[in-house]
Write an enzyme that holds these catalytic residues in place. Structure first.
Site, mmCIF file in Angstrom:
data_model
loop_
_atom_site.group_PDB
_atom_site.id
_atom_site.type_symbol
_atom_site.label_atom_id
_atom_site.label_comp_id
_atom_site.label_asym_id
_atom_site.label_seq_id
_atom_site.Cartn_x
_atom_site.Cartn_y
_atom_site.Cartn_z
ATOM 1 N N HIS A 102 0.853 -0.989 0.101
ATOM 2 C CA HIS A 102 -0.097 -0.026 0.088
ATOM 3 C C HIS A 102 0.881 1.513 -0.001
ATOM 4 O O HIS A 102 1.768 1.455 0.671
ATOM 5 C CB HIS A 102 -0.987 -0.053 1.246
ATOM 6 C CG HIS A 102 -0.161 0.047 2.528
ATOM 7 N ND1 HIS A 102 -0.016 1.255 3.263
ATOM 8 C CD2 HIS A 102 0.127 -0.810 3.555
ATOM 9 C CE1 HIS A 102 0.488 0.911 4.297
ATOM 10 N NE2 HIS A 102 0.447 -0.318 4.758
ATOM 11 N N ASP A 104 -0.407 4.405 0.948
ATOM 12 C CA ASP A 104 -0.528 5.470 1.960
ATOM 13 C C ASP A 104 0.093 5.270 3.188
ATOM 14 O O ASP A 104 0.548 4.009 3.517
ATOM 15 C CB ASP A 104 -2.254 5.444 2.244
ATOM 16 C CG ASP A 104 -2.523 4.097 2.857
ATOM 17 O OD1 ASP A 104 -2.533 2.848 2.257
ATOM 18 O OD2 ASP A 104 -3.317 4.123 3.856
ATOM 19 N N ASP A 135 6.745 1.133 6.369
ATOM 20 C CA ASP A 135 5.258 0.715 6.200
ATOM 21 C C ASP A 135 4.550 1.749 5.333
ATOM 22 O O ASP A 135 4.217 2.862 5.892
ATOM 23 C CB ASP A 135 4.779 0.863 7.487
ATOM 24 C CG ASP A 135 3.198 0.237 7.644
ATOM 25 O OD1 ASP A 135 2.932 -0.091 6.555
ATOM 26 O OD2 ASP A 135 2.662 0.705 8.730
ATOM 27 N N GLU A 166 -5.109 1.760 3.211
ATOM 28 C CA GLU A 166 -5.124 0.620 3.849
ATOM 29 C C GLU A 166 -5.023 1.004 5.666
ATOM 30 O O GLU A 166 -5.664 0.231 6.435
ATOM 31 C CB GLU A 166 -3.675 -0.212 3.743
ATOM 32 C CG GLU A 166 -3.592 -1.569 4.430
ATOM 33 C CD GLU A 166 -3.301 -1.516 5.892
ATOM 34 O OE1 GLU A 166 -3.157 -2.461 6.735
ATOM 35 O OE2 GLU A 166 -2.388 -0.359 6.173
ATOM 36 N N GLU A 167 -4.138 2.200 5.975
ATOM 37 C CA GLU A 167 -3.762 2.548 7.196
ATOM 38 C C GLU A 167 -5.152 3.054 7.968
ATOM 39 O O GLU A 167 -5.192 3.011 9.073
ATOM 40 C CB GLU A 167 -2.843 3.876 7.212
ATOM 41 C CG GLU A 167 -1.657 3.126 6.787
ATOM 42 C CD GLU A 167 -0.889 2.121 7.816
ATOM 43 O OE1 GLU A 167 -1.508 1.857 8.851
ATOM 44 O OE2 GLU A 167 0.308 1.773 7.586
ATOM 45 N N GLU A 171 -11.285 -1.645 4.715
ATOM 46 C CA GLU A 171 -12.399 -2.543 4.473
ATOM 47 C C GLU A 171 -13.041 -2.080 2.832
ATOM 48 O O GLU A 171 -13.755 -2.849 2.382
ATOM 49 C CB GLU A 171 -13.254 -2.554 5.385
ATOM 50 C CG GLU A 171 -14.190 -1.224 5.570
ATOM 51 C CD GLU A 171 -13.421 -0.232 6.262
ATOM 52 O OE1 GLU A 171 -14.013 1.053 6.639
ATOM 53 O OE2 GLU A 171 -12.177 -0.274 6.805
ATOM 54 N N HIS A 431 4.570 3.312 12.434
ATOM 55 C CA HIS A 431 3.425 4.233 13.000
ATOM 56 C C HIS A 431 4.020 5.001 14.226
ATOM 57 O O HIS A 431 3.442 5.376 15.084
ATOM 58 C CB HIS A 431 2.333 3.129 13.667
ATOM 59 C CG HIS A 431 1.495 2.508 12.641
ATOM 60 N ND1 HIS A 431 0.171 1.982 13.078
ATOM 61 C CD2 HIS A 431 2.039 2.100 11.336
ATOM 62 C CE1 HIS A 431 -0.050 1.286 11.729
ATOM 63 N NE2 HIS A 431 0.681 1.401 10.912
#
Length: 464
Positions: A102, A104, A135, A166-167, A171, A431
């Site tokens: 991903h 983002d 990440d 994704e972060e 869904e 994160h």
């Protein structure tokens, strides 16, 4: 590892030595590409500008084109940012592999907590620092570096799916996958959004916790009022919220919400010393919860308050607060149901709300966990590839984080093997401030992927 790969059309076999050399030769360009991609603040959370997210999608599209794929395009995802998709057909008789990552990233948080600017990727002692360097923009680059080694002549069919949110709201891509199964159908799926426990310590992630998140709001007064004139009788929304949030855990740090039992992980987790060092736990501060660290981190529920919307200390005034909000994130064992978990926690919070305060919930997100099967042809090929790239065979580990798409892929493609590995080692500070990726680890991961594709595409790997 076998000393040959599937014949290239019109070419000669490619040895593992040649693939390793090709990945190594391409690393300088791959590092520059990672710097470029990580300099884009592609935070796909509400309240952040959308332009950088779209810019990251465009750069990702450009990079996939440079990897020699036959088709690359941005695909709209309802309610989200576009996914970037690329593919190349399989040679006759060869399987197809889907590669996921991903583009983002998490918000940077307080810039003062960073030793280097979060969106100015900085190389220090073989590590590239910056938000998203690990990440998960390292995942994008590991795919790119592995694919470039084949110069557009791949031993397997290739599909690449790079997600854009994704972060925050993974869904939404799950629904896209459910509506477009043929676009993504594959025999094996590589998810490059995890990592090794330590640098150079190869591992395959075989379980993921699911996740849920929500915002809770407490209201007690029409407006905030003077704490001298009204304090002692006027109900404080912030005090009520704090009482409710602290009630979620007992004095040992175990969860008090009924129906959320502690799980167990059948494997070895980190030692307490390793965990304390990696997490940066201060001297004299105890760990929380019961059971082994593997149980707590990989197979049990965890509830974390990740944000509070209240006056800051520097901006505080002498007032009883009329409203207070918090963001709560829940990690869920692989077999747990996110929606049931969310309902249990919300019901509990309503029950413990003091003084008849008004309680509301919103901004819900959910994602399912994942438990891998024991392994098959793809896992065997990955084991051999990783052993060659790292010098030793990988071990199974769990991950406390969540990748919402993985369980959907498992349900949609039950015969496909899902393989999780990547360059996000436990010290990468994902994160968190000072996120980094180790460039030698990135090279080993990209080499692993290239060797896997060659091994998985070899006729003998298919039993022919």
């Amino acid at each position: 590892m076998r000393r040959y790969c599937r014949e290239r059309p019109g070419g000669r076999p490619v040895t593992p030595d040649q693939l390793e050399s090709a990945v190594a030769a391409g690393m300088p360009q791959a590092i520059e590409d990672l710097k470029r991609l990580a300099s884009i603040p592609s935070v796909a959370f509400p309240g952040h500008p959308e332009e950088p997210v779209m810019a990251a999608a465009a750069v990702t599209e450009e990079l996939l084109r440079s990897a020699g794929l036959a088709r690359v395009q941005q695909i709209p995802v309802e309610g989200s940012f576009p996914a970037v998709f690329g593919d190349a057909p399989a040679p006759p008789g060869a399987p197809t592999v889907l590669l996921y990552a991903h583009y983002d990233v998490q918000p940077a948080g307080d810039p003062a907590a960073w030793r280097t600017p979060p969106f100015d990727p900085t190389l220090i002692d073989g590590n590239l620092y910056g938000r998203g360097t690990a990440d998960d923009k390292s995942g994008i680059i590991s795919h790119i570096a592995a694919l470039r080694a084949f110069q557009g002549r791949f031993p397997v069919g290739i599909k690449v799916l790079i997600e854009g949110q994704e972060e925050y709201a993974g869904e939404r891509l799950e629904a896209f996958v459910e509506r477009n199964p043929e676009l993504l159908r594959a025999d094996a799926i590589i998810v490059a959004d995890t990592g090794n426990p330590k640098l150079g310590d190869p591992a395959v992630t075989t379980s993921l916790r699911g996740m849920a998140g929500f915002t809770i709001e407490i209201r007690t007064l029409r407006d905030s009022v003077h704490s001298g004139s009204f304090g002692g009788a006027a109900p404080d929304a912030l005090a009520a919220l704090m009482r409710m949030l602290t009630s979620l855990h007992d004095d040992n740090g175990d969860i008090r919400v009924p129906g959320l039992p502690r799980g167990s992980f059948l494997g070895t987790g980190p030692s307490e010393e390793e965990f304390r060092n990696t997490a940066g736990v201060l001297d004299g501060v105890s760990l929380v919860g019961s059971g082994s660290l593997a149980d707590r981190l990989w197979s049990s529920y965890a509830i974390t308050v990740t944000g509070l919307d209240v006056p800051t200390v520097s901006g505080a005034i002498n007032a009883v607060q009329a409203v207070a909000r918090a963001r709560v994130t829940v990690r869920i064992p692989p077999a747990g149901d996110p929606k049931t978990t969310l309902d249990a926690i919300i019901d509990f919070l309503r029950q413990v709300a003091p003084w008849g305060v008004q309680v509301s919930f919103g901004d819900f997100v959910v994602g399912s966990g994942f438990q891998a099967d024991s392994g098959g042809r793809g896992r065997s090929a990955l084991n051999r590839a990783m052993e060659r790239a790292f010098g030793r065979a990988p071990r199974d580990v769990g991950a406390g984080g969540s990748i919402p798409l993985v369980n959907t892929l498992l349900k949609q493609f039950p015969l496909a093997e899902i393989l999780l590995f990547g360059a996000e080692d436990e010290d990468a500070a994902i994160h968190a401030p000072n996120e980094r990726v180790n460039l030698e680890e990135l090279r080993r991961v990209a080499t692993t992927e290239a060797l896997f594709l060659a091994e998985y595409g070899a006729p003998s790997a298919l039993g022919v």
